[in-house]
Design an enzyme around this catalytic site. Structure first.
Site, mmCIF file in Angstrom:
data_model
loop_
_atom_site.group_PDB
_atom_site.id
_atom_site.type_symbol
_atom_site.label_atom_id
_atom_site.label_comp_id
_atom_site.label_asym_id
_atom_site.label_seq_id
_atom_site.Cartn_x
_atom_site.Cartn_y
_atom_site.Cartn_z
ATOM 1 N N CYS A 40 26.000 -4.480 12.796
ATOM 2 C CA CYS A 40 27.389 -4.045 12.855
ATOM 3 C C CYS A 40 27.965 -4.099 11.446
ATOM 4 C CB CYS A 40 28.187 -4.939 13.801
ATOM 5 S SG CYS A 40 29.929 -4.506 13.828
ATOM 6 N N ARG A 48 23.124 4.918 18.092
ATOM 7 C CA ARG A 48 24.477 4.422 17.786
ATOM 8 C C ARG A 48 24.405 3.121 16.989
ATOM 9 N NH1 ARG A 48 27.378 -0.109 18.209
ATOM 10 N NH2 ARG A 48 26.412 -0.513 20.224
ATOM 11 N N ASP A 49 24.023 2.038 17.616
ATOM 12 C CA ASP A 49 23.998 0.744 16.925
ATOM 13 C C ASP A 49 23.018 0.797 15.750
ATOM 14 O OD1 ASP A 49 24.370 -1.960 16.342
ATOM 15 O OD2 ASP A 49 24.220 -2.598 18.419
ATOM 16 N N ASN A 108 19.064 -4.757 16.227
ATOM 17 C CA ASN A 108 18.908 -5.163 17.623
ATOM 18 C C ASN A 108 17.444 -5.518 17.838
ATOM 19 O OD1 ASN A 108 21.094 -2.892 17.599
ATOM 20 N ND2 ASN A 108 21.433 -4.061 19.469
ATOM 21 N N HIS A 158 22.599 -7.882 25.147
ATOM 22 C CA HIS A 158 22.561 -7.037 23.944
ATOM 23 C C HIS A 158 22.331 -7.973 22.765
ATOM 24 C CE1 HIS A 158 24.240 -3.576 21.427
ATOM 25 N NE2 HIS A 158 24.358 -4.597 20.587
ATOM 26 N N HIS A 213 20.804 -9.188 19.124
ATOM 27 C CA HIS A 213 20.294 -8.838 17.794
ATOM 28 C C HIS A 213 19.276 -9.902 17.380
ATOM 29 C CE1 HIS A 213 23.038 -5.450 16.559
ATOM 30 N NE2 HIS A 213 23.624 -5.863 17.676
HETATM 31 P P1 HMG Z 1 43.138 1.695 12.783
HETATM 32 O O1 HMG Z 1 43.034 2.022 11.318
HETATM 33 O O2 HMG Z 1 43.885 0.461 13.175
HETATM 34 O O3 HMG Z 1 43.620 2.932 13.681
HETATM 35 O O4 HMG Z 1 41.648 1.568 13.335
HETATM 36 P P2 HMG Z 1 44.864 3.837 13.671
HETATM 37 O O5 HMG Z 1 45.173 4.126 15.092
HETATM 38 O O6 HMG Z 1 45.941 3.267 12.793
HETATM 39 O O7 HMG Z 1 44.306 5.185 13.003
HETATM 40 C C1 HMG Z 1 43.926 5.247 11.632
HETATM 41 C C2 HMG Z 1 43.248 6.590 11.381
HETATM 42 O O8 HMG Z 1 42.048 6.702 12.151
HETATM 43 C C3 HMG Z 1 44.099 7.777 11.798
HETATM 44 O O9 HMG Z 1 43.742 8.846 10.944
HETATM 45 C C4 HMG Z 1 43.610 8.097 13.189
HETATM 46 O O10 HMG Z 1 43.832 9.424 13.578
HETATM 47 C C5 HMG Z 1 42.135 7.810 13.051
HETATM 48 P P3 HMG Z 1 44.672 9.296 9.718
HETATM 49 O O11 HMG Z 1 45.986 9.716 10.368
HETATM 50 O O12 HMG Z 1 44.855 8.069 8.856
HETATM 51 O O13 HMG Z 1 43.908 10.400 9.088
HETATM 52 N N1 HMG Z 1 41.510 7.419 14.317
HETATM 53 C C6 HMG Z 1 40.425 8.016 14.833
HETATM 54 N N2 HMG Z 1 39.625 9.020 14.414
HETATM 55 C C7 HMG Z 1 38.597 9.371 15.196
HETATM 56 N N3 HMG Z 1 38.295 8.754 16.374
HETATM 57 C C8 HMG Z 1 39.056 7.749 16.823
HETATM 58 C C9 HMG Z 1 40.166 7.336 16.047
HETATM 59 N N4 HMG Z 1 41.108 6.389 16.208
HETATM 60 C C10 HMG Z 1 41.923 6.457 15.169
HETATM 61 N N5 HMG Z 1 38.744 7.150 17.965
HETATM 62 C C11 HMG Z 1 40.042 1.811 15.111
HETATM 63 C C12 HMG Z 1 41.392 1.237 14.686
HETATM 64 C C13 HMG Z 1 39.688 1.166 16.426
HETATM 65 C C14 HMG Z 1 40.161 3.307 15.236
HETATM 66 C C15 HMG Z 1 39.010 1.440 14.002
HETATM 67 O O14 HMG Z 1 39.093 0.074 13.755
HETATM 68 C C16 HMG Z 1 37.614 1.802 14.385
HETATM 69 O O15 HMG Z 1 37.262 2.953 14.521
HETATM 70 N N6 HMG Z 1 36.735 0.773 14.558
HETATM 71 C C17 HMG Z 1 35.378 0.981 15.012
HETATM 72 C C18 HMG Z 1 34.466 -0.001 14.344
HETATM 73 C C19 HMG Z 1 33.079 0.209 14.871
HETATM 74 O O16 HMG Z 1 32.710 1.269 15.319
HETATM 75 N N7 HMG Z 1 32.235 -0.876 14.787
HETATM 76 C C20 HMG Z 1 30.890 -0.822 15.223
HETATM 77 C C21 HMG Z 1 30.746 -0.705 16.709
HETATM 78 S S1 HMG Z 1 30.953 -2.242 17.579
HETATM 79 C C22 HMG Z 1 29.392 -2.998 17.479
HETATM 80 O O17 HMG Z 1 28.531 -2.549 16.764
HETATM 81 C C23 HMG Z 1 29.082 -4.186 18.364
HETATM 82 C C24 HMG Z 1 28.218 -3.801 19.567
HETATM 83 O O18 HMG Z 1 27.002 -3.216 19.169
HETATM 84 C C25 HMG Z 1 27.931 -5.051 20.414
HETATM 85 C C26 HMG Z 1 27.415 -6.220 19.572
HETATM 86 O O19 HMG Z 1 26.371 -6.090 18.919
HETATM 87 O O20 HMG Z 1 28.093 -7.234 19.599
HETATM 88 C C27 HMG Z 1 28.948 -2.800 20.468
HETATM 89 MG MG MG Z 2 25.171 -4.372 18.541
#
Ligand code: HMG
Ligand code: MG
Length: 299
Positions: A240, A15-16, A249, A207, A209
């Site tokens: 990210c 994932r990450d 990481n 967690h 990096h």
């Molecule tokens: P948004 O654009 O505000 O969402 O995004 P929305 O509700 O307005 O939906 C927009 C579109 O996305 C729509 O589709 C939804 O259906 C679709 P459209 O009608 O335009 O075709 N949608 C989805 N599709 C599939 N699965 C879903 C989903 N939700 C909405 N779950 C949202 C808000 C949260 C969805 C977006 O910002 C997002 O997906 N963000 C994820 C970002 C991400 O994954 N970042 C990396 C992970 S975090 C990380 O790495 C840190 C970590 O490792 C810890 C650390 O290191 O600190 C965990």
């Molecule tokens: Mg991370």
């Protein structure tokens, strides 16, 4: 607080790690990757993210991945879920554990999940409720616990406040993410001290990096405070997409090497893990950057 005798490793490479690769791994290779990891003795392997495919295209096939992976007994395969839509998709393929994710920094929260911290918690409420009523375990992530790419320093109290809320909402474990790897050992200890006043330390995970090469030192520092769950990524993959400049990481094999040297059990076979890094390097056609893998391959 004594250093733990056993540390649980949460492998976040599929994932990450993969969310940060410019090359999108094929479904077949993702399955092979997770299968190889499942044979190393790891007990937790984060298998994907049910997030918007427009935001993170690398995770777009997470449903197909989850459906097809062989689920080894004794291994859990959590996935990231940002909202109800993600939860419903995850539930439809039989996911048994999810992770919700927010931040200790408002700016990062906006960039990463397009909402404020408090809005994110509001979104998680129905997700956690639905998960609990289906017997699905929920983990919580807090990002930017030791610094934010947009706001700089983050106060330990700000981290503690978000971690406590996630814990009270029902997350069984809170993973503290040094998303951009700017932390140093004493700061990491101060942050964990502050959080542990509100969430029992046995429910916390580190967690970290490795952007500035501090991750192992930071882990060593927080092991002294009783942290006994470590997130890491095989071959040090990761980052990210919404934290510019964040590198991978801490590499799982470097963590295992250090813990083996400290006499701390993990159940993970270092040699098997190194085979996985070798396979990954060939598959992604990139050099292995972790110290342990490079050393073993050269020697
Ligand atoms: P948004 O654009 O505000 O969402 O995004 P929305 O509700 O307005 O939906 C927009 C579109 O996305 C729509 O589709 C939804 O259906 C679709 P459209 O009608 O335009 O075709 N949608 C989805 N599709 C599939 N699965 C879903 C989903 N939700 C909405 N779950 C949202 C808000 C949260 C969805 C977006 O910002 C997002 O997906 N963000 C994820 C970002 C991400 O994954 N970042 C990396 C992970 S975090 C990380 O790495 C840190 C970590 O490792 C810890 C650390 O290191 O600190 C965990
Ligand atoms: Mg991370």
């Amino acid at each position: 607080m004594a250093v733990p005798q056993y540390v649980k490793i949460v492998e976040v490479g599929p994932r990450d790690g993969l969310q940060h690769e410019s090359q999108i791994l094929s479904l077949e290779n993702k399955l092979a990757f997770i299968e190889r990891l499942s044979q190393t003795g790891l007990s937790v392997i984060e298998a994907g993210a049910f997030v918007s495919p427009r935001w993170v295209p690398q995770m777009a096939d997470s449903q197909a991945v989850f459906k097809a992976i062989v689920k080894h007994s004794g291994v859990s395969y959590p996935v990231l879920v940002p909202n109800m839509k993600g939860f419903e998709l995850a539930q439809s393929v039989g996911v048994q554990e999810i992770a919700v994710f927010t931040a200790a920094s408002e700016s990062f929260s906006q960039k990463n999940i397009n909402c404020s911290i408090s809005e994110s918690l509001k979104r998680f409420k129905p997700v956690i409720k639905a998960a609990q009523s289906s017997g699905i375990r929920v983990r919580g992530y807090v990002s930017c616990v030791l610094g934010c790419p947009y706001e700089g320093d983050i106060r330990p109290e700000a981290v503690a406040a978000v971690a406590e809320k996630l814990y009270q909402m029902g997350c069984y474990e809170i993973s503290l993410g040094d998303t951009i790897g700017t932390g140093t050992p004493l700061k990491a200890q101060q942050m964990v001290h502050a959080v542990a006043e509100r969430v029992p330390v046995e429910h916390l995970a580190a967690h970290f990096h490795d952007t500035y090469g501090q991750a192992l030192a930071n882990l060593f520092a927080v092991l002294q405070l009783g942290i006994s769950t470590i997130d890491s990524s095989v071959a040090g993959l990761g980052g990210c997409p919404y934290a510019k400049g964040a590198s991978g990481n801490v590499a799982t094999e470097d963590v295992i090497y250090m813990l083996n040297g400290m006499g701390i059990e993990t159940g993970v076979d270092l040699n098997q893990l190194i085979y996985v890094t070798h396979w990954l390097a060939q598959t992604l056609e990139k050099d292995i950057t972790s110290k342990t893998s490079s050393a073993v391959l050269i020697n």
